[in-house]
Write a protein that holds these residues in place. Structure first.
Motif, PDB file in Angstrom:
ATOM      1  N   ALA A 161       0.827  -1.206   0.000  1.00 29.82           N
ATOM      2  CA  ALA A 161       0.000   0.000   0.000  1.00 29.82           C
ATOM      3  C   ALA A 161       0.861   1.255   0.000  1.00 29.82           C
ATOM      4  CB  ALA A 161      -0.935  -0.016   1.209  1.00 29.82           C
ATOM      5  N   LEU A 162       1.958   1.243   0.803  1.00 29.35           N
ATOM      6  CA  LEU A 162       2.842   2.409   0.832  1.00 29.35           C
ATOM      7  C   LEU A 162       3.532   2.621  -0.513  1.00 29.35           C
ATOM      8  CD1 LEU A 162       4.512   2.004   4.368  1.00 29.35           C
ATOM      9  CD2 LEU A 162       2.682   3.571   3.696  1.00 29.35           C
ATOM     10  N   VAL A 163       4.026   1.518  -1.099  1.00 32.97           N
ATOM     11  CA  VAL A 163       4.736   1.633  -2.380  1.00 32.97           C
ATOM     12  C   VAL A 163       3.796   2.119  -3.471  1.00 32.97           C
ATOM     13  CG1 VAL A 163       5.937   0.327  -4.174  1.00 32.97           C
ATOM     14  CG2 VAL A 163       6.475  -0.070  -1.765  1.00 32.97           C
ATOM     15  N   LEU A 164       2.591   1.542  -3.532  1.00 30.99           N
ATOM     16  CA  LEU A 164       1.639   1.936  -4.576  1.00 30.99           C
ATOM     17  C   LEU A 164       1.133   3.358  -4.369  1.00 30.99           C
ATOM     18  CD1 LEU A 164      -0.425  -1.368  -4.927  1.00 30.99           C
ATOM     19  CD2 LEU A 164       1.311  -0.483  -6.485  1.00 30.99           C
ATOM     20  N   TYR A 165       1.168   3.835  -3.114  1.00 33.67           N
ATOM     21  CA  TYR A 165       0.701   5.198  -2.849  1.00 33.67           C
ATOM     22  C   TYR A 165       1.691   6.233  -3.376  1.00 33.67           C
ATOM     23  CZ  TYR A 165      -0.954   9.305  -0.333  1.00 33.67           C
ATOM     24  OH  TYR A 165      -1.410  10.565  -0.017  1.00 33.67           O
ATOM     25  N   VAL A 166       2.985   5.940  -3.233  1.00 31.34           N
ATOM     26  CA  VAL A 166       4.001   6.925  -3.632  1.00 31.34           C
ATOM     27  C   VAL A 166       4.505   6.689  -5.045  1.00 31.34           C
ATOM     28  CG1 VAL A 166       4.718   7.232  -1.242  1.00 31.34           C
ATOM     29  CG2 VAL A 166       5.881   5.531  -2.652  1.00 31.34           C
ATOM     30  N   THR A 167       4.176   5.537  -5.641  1.00 32.46           N
ATOM     31  CA  THR A 167       4.681   5.206  -6.976  1.00 32.46           C
ATOM     32  C   THR A 167       3.544   5.310  -7.981  1.00 32.46           C
ATOM     33  OG1 THR A 167       6.216   3.649  -5.951  1.00 32.46           O
ATOM     34  CG2 THR A 167       5.927   3.498  -8.343  1.00 32.46           C
ATOM     35  N   PRO A 168       3.755   5.981  -9.099  1.00 31.47           N
ATOM     36  CA  PRO A 168       2.706   6.044 -10.128  1.00 31.47           C
ATOM     37  C   PRO A 168       2.345   4.643 -10.633  1.00 31.47           C
ATOM     38  CG  PRO A 168       4.413   7.670 -10.549  1.00 31.47           C
ATOM     39  CD  PRO A 168       4.932   6.792  -9.454  1.00 31.47           C
ATOM     40  N   PHE A 169       1.076   4.503 -10.994  1.00 35.77           N
ATOM     41  CA  PHE A 169       0.595   3.188 -11.434  1.00 35.77           C
ATOM     42  C   PHE A 169       1.312   2.727 -12.705  1.00 35.77           C
ATOM     43  CE2 PHE A 169      -2.308   0.690 -14.108  1.00 35.77           C
ATOM     44  CZ  PHE A 169      -2.499  -0.413 -13.279  1.00 35.77           C
ATOM     45  N   ARG A 170       1.657   3.660 -13.592  1.00 35.35           N
ATOM     46  CA  ARG A 170       2.327   3.279 -14.833  1.00 35.35           C
ATOM     47  C   ARG A 170       3.676   2.641 -14.551  1.00 35.35           C
ATOM     48  NH1 ARG A 170       1.317   8.444 -18.892  1.00 35.35           N
ATOM     49  NH2 ARG A 170      -0.980   8.394 -18.849  1.00 35.35           N
ATOM     50  N   VAL A 171       4.379   3.182 -13.558  1.00 34.84           N
ATOM     51  CA  VAL A 171       5.693   2.628 -13.217  1.00 34.84           C
ATOM     52  C   VAL A 171       5.543   1.217 -12.660  1.00 34.84           C
ATOM     53  CG1 VAL A 171       7.736   2.933 -11.767  1.00 34.84           C
ATOM     54  CG2 VAL A 171       6.625   4.925 -12.804  1.00 34.84           C
ATOM     55  N   VAL A 172       4.552   1.026 -11.789  1.00 38.51           N
ATOM     56  CA  VAL A 172       4.330  -0.304 -11.212  1.00 38.51           C
ATOM     57  C   VAL A 172       3.962  -1.307 -12.300  1.00 38.51           C
ATOM     58  CG1 VAL A 172       2.922  -1.637  -9.599  1.00 38.51           C
ATOM     59  CG2 VAL A 172       3.659   0.676  -9.002  1.00 38.51           C
TER      60      VAL A 172
END
Length: 693
Positions: free
Chosen positions: A645-656
């Protein structure tokens, strides 16, 4: 009296009509004759009026002079569209006599109008058991025709029992049966005593068209006792009890007498709820060819074939062509179509009731033999196109599958309103009452069987009768029975459906493992484009399906489908499995055969049980992620969820999405042959299988 001669079999240019005296004892019973030159016979084509009969002078045997007397008759060249043709005496059926004359004629039948009768048994009052020393164990039995249903025994030991149970029966107009309700006392396991009895005609119940509530009513029941008066016994009517009922005839349902898989009518019972037809179906039953001999007559094989078609409430039966393996019927019928997603069923049968010794080889009453059946779904037909094709007649017998011949049909589906027909594709298949107050699966099976029995009985009383074996074959009365062959066929149908999904995953696996470098590179390019422009994902998917549909238009079916022996798994079926499929219910086989089949069924069921157990295990492992059955596994999972949740919150969805996609598509050089960490983790999760006995 009308006589008909087939034009194909006429070998003379003169028609001779003889008049004879049946009462003359002498050999010469000749009175006179009339001659007609066939070249001079007029032709009549409907809708022309019938040809007026005329008086003709009788000639003597040599045709030289006139004799006393005249005969009135009409002679014409006609077609099968003549109104006199169905009732005519046909020259090719001259050997038929007695009641067989009526059994060879064509006929149109209409199924009886079926209703669902819903009876809600609420309660009873003032129960008076025969044995006053005990509190009765009361239940209610309801009978409509041959349909009998019972309530449970009231758990409360009281004189005013309450059940509040719902029962549904099938009734047909005109309502000949009555509702017979009895309140009975369960004295012992093998003995029930009647406390009260109620007989009601079905016409007293109101007809409900929707789901509005129906008012309940109290009915007084009758109890019959015996008294002695001057040495004679007589029935004495005594007050017994009264019962509280809520009953109605359901007009908002469609009473199903055939399977929903190939249903031919979906309209509710009440005519007020019918909508306008959306099309017309025209069917020409032209003939058959290559029929096999169905019985032996005078030392040679013969077949007396007729065809039956069923769509909606209308049944049609062609005339019987006597002693022909290439019968020509050339009969046309029309039906109104209310829904295109329906099926017309046509069957060909051998007539075994031609007025002779109508007995089977076993000594029982003869049964019309099956030659084959064809089903055609109307939605597979193009509108306003005439289909004229030969359809194979295939029958499954205890000895195996057999092709009995071919039937030639001409079909045309004419659309009256394209907008209304397209609009129907968004409507439910059955009337709305089936969804507002649905029946259980067991109820539907039982009600369908009762409806089929009523239809078969009513059509069997027509003239000529449409016999029970014919109706049952057309309605597939045994389609719910167990069959190893059908089970295999359905399994391979599922595998065929899933083969596309499996093929797609295999192709994706080949892309991930770089089996084809060019394909993998192109897939990477497409993936990167969709990551950069995620708004193109859904349009691309729908455009891809559109292009597939347009491409497949070239390969669309040109003819309606027919019975497929490979799809039915009829070609490779084991003889014992066929023998089991044709067995009676309950079985009539010896004990050792039944034991062998039971063991085989246990083996198959064991494999199915294992597969179902594996599916349940995977589902329970998924449930155990957050259930703390394995504290360490759940702790690891919730920590992972928090970090994700923390990573997805600070990382744009396109990058993930880009990182995950490139990781999945990585080169085999960077892959391990060992299972992945998520797979290992999931397989270690607990399930409830260790708690089973």
């Amino acid at each position: 009296m009308v006589f008909a001669f087939s034009k194909e079999r006429i070998q003379s240019s003169v028609l001779e009509v003889f008049v004879k005296d049946k009462e003359m004892v002498a050999r010469d019973d000749y009175i006179g004759k009339v001659l007609f030159d066939l070249n001079e016979v007029p032709t009549r084509v409907p809708p022309d009026s019938p040809l007026a009969p005329q008086w003709y002078r009788l000639e003597d045997r040599r045709g030289e002079g006139k004799v006393r007397g005249e005969i009135m008759l009409a002679v014409w060249m006609g077609t099968q569209a003549d109104e006199a043709f169905p009732e005519a005496w046909h020259a090719d059926a001259a050997s038929v006599h007695g009641e067989g004359v009526y059994n060879i004629r064509s006929k149109v039948y209409v199924s009886p109008k079926l209703w669902y009768l819903r009876v809600n048994v609420i309660e009873a009052q003032d129960i008076q058991p025969n044995d006053r020393s005990r509190v009765p164990e009361v239940f209610t039995k309801i009978q409509v025709g041959h349909q009998v249903l019972k309530t449970k025994v009231c758990p409360a030991r009281t004189m005013s029992p309450m059940w509040n149970e719902d029962f549904v029966f099938v009734a047909a107009e005109p309502f000949e049966e009555q509702l017979v309700l009895t309140v009975e006392d369960k004295v012992s396991q093998s003995k029930d005593e009647i406390i009260g009895r109620l007989v009601l005609p079905l016409t007293v119940f109101e007809k409900r068209l929707d789901h509005r509530p129906v008012h309940s009513q109290w009915f007084h029941m009758e109890r019959f006792g015996f008294g002695v008066l001057e040495g004679d016994k007589h029935k004495e009517l005594k007050f017994s009890t009264r019962v509280h009922l809520r009953a109605c005839l359901e007009g908002g349902y469609h009473v199903m007498d055939e399977s929903t898989m190939y249903i031919s009518d979906q309209r509710p019972t009440a005519r007020q709820l019918w909508k306008q037809p959306i099309g017309i179906l025209e069917v020409g039953i032209l003939g058959a060819q290559g029929l096999v001999p169905m019985k032996t007559k005078d030392g040679r094989g013969t077949t007396d074939a007729y065809c039956v078609a069923k769509y909606g409430q209308k049944w049609v039966r062609t005339r019987t062509i006597i002693d022909s393996f290439v019968p020509k019927w050339n009969e046309q019928y029309t039906w109104e179509v209310y829904d295109p997603c329906t099926v017309i069923t046509l069957g060909v049968f051998d007539n075994c009731h031609l007025g002779g010794n109508d007995r089977s080889n076993g000594g029982g009453s003869a049964r019309d033999s099956r030659i084959g059946k064809v089903r055609i779904r109307l939605s597979t037909l193009e509108t306003d196109r005439i289909y004229t094709h030969l359809y194979p007649l295939i029958v499954l017998q205890p000895t195996g599958v057999k092709k009995m011949g071919e039937v030639q049909l001409a079909l045309r589906f004419t659309c009256l309103s394209l907008i209304n027909m397209i609009h129907l594709y968004g409507h439910p298949l059955l009337p709305k009452m089936h969804y507002l107050h649905p029946f259980t699966v067991n109820q539907l099976d039982s009600l369908r069987y009762q409806a089929m029995s009523i239809v078969a009985t009513r059509l069997g009383r027509a003239e000529p009768p449409l016999r029970k074996e014919v109706v049952e074959y057309m309605l597939d009365v045994d389609s719910h029975m167990w069959s190893m062959r059908r089970s295999k066929a359905n399994f391979f149908r599922i595998m065929s459906v899933l083969s596309g999904v499996v093929g797609m995953f295999r192709w994706l696996d080949d892309v991930c493992h770089w089996k084809n470098v060019i394909t993998t590179v192109l897939f990477h390019v497409l993936f990167l484009i969709l990551i950069c422009y995620p708004e193109l994902i859904l349009p691309t998917a729908f455009l891809y399906m559109f292009l597939i549909g347009v491409w497949n238009y070239r390969f669309r079916p040109r003819h309606p489908p027919h019975m497929d022996t490979r799809l039915s798994w009829a070609e490779a079926v084991h003889p014992d499995e066929l023998n089991e499929e044709f067995d009676t219910f309950p079985t009539s086989k010896p004990q050792d055969v039944v034991m062998m089949r039971y063991d085989r069924l246990r083996s198959v069921a064991g494999r199915i049980q294992t597969v179902v157990g594996d599916l349940a295990t995977q589902g329970e492992r998924f449930q155990s992620l957050l259930s703390w059955r394995d504290p360490r596994a759940t702790c690891l999972y919730i920590i992972f969820c928090f970090l994700a949740a923390l990573v997805l919150y600070v990382t744009p969805f396109r990058v993930v999405a880009l990182v995950v996609g490139l990781f999945v598509l990585r080169h085999p050089r960077f892959r391990s042959k060992m299972p992945s960490v998520p797979s290992n983790y999931f397989k270690r999760l607990p399930s409830r299988v260790d708690s089973m006995l």
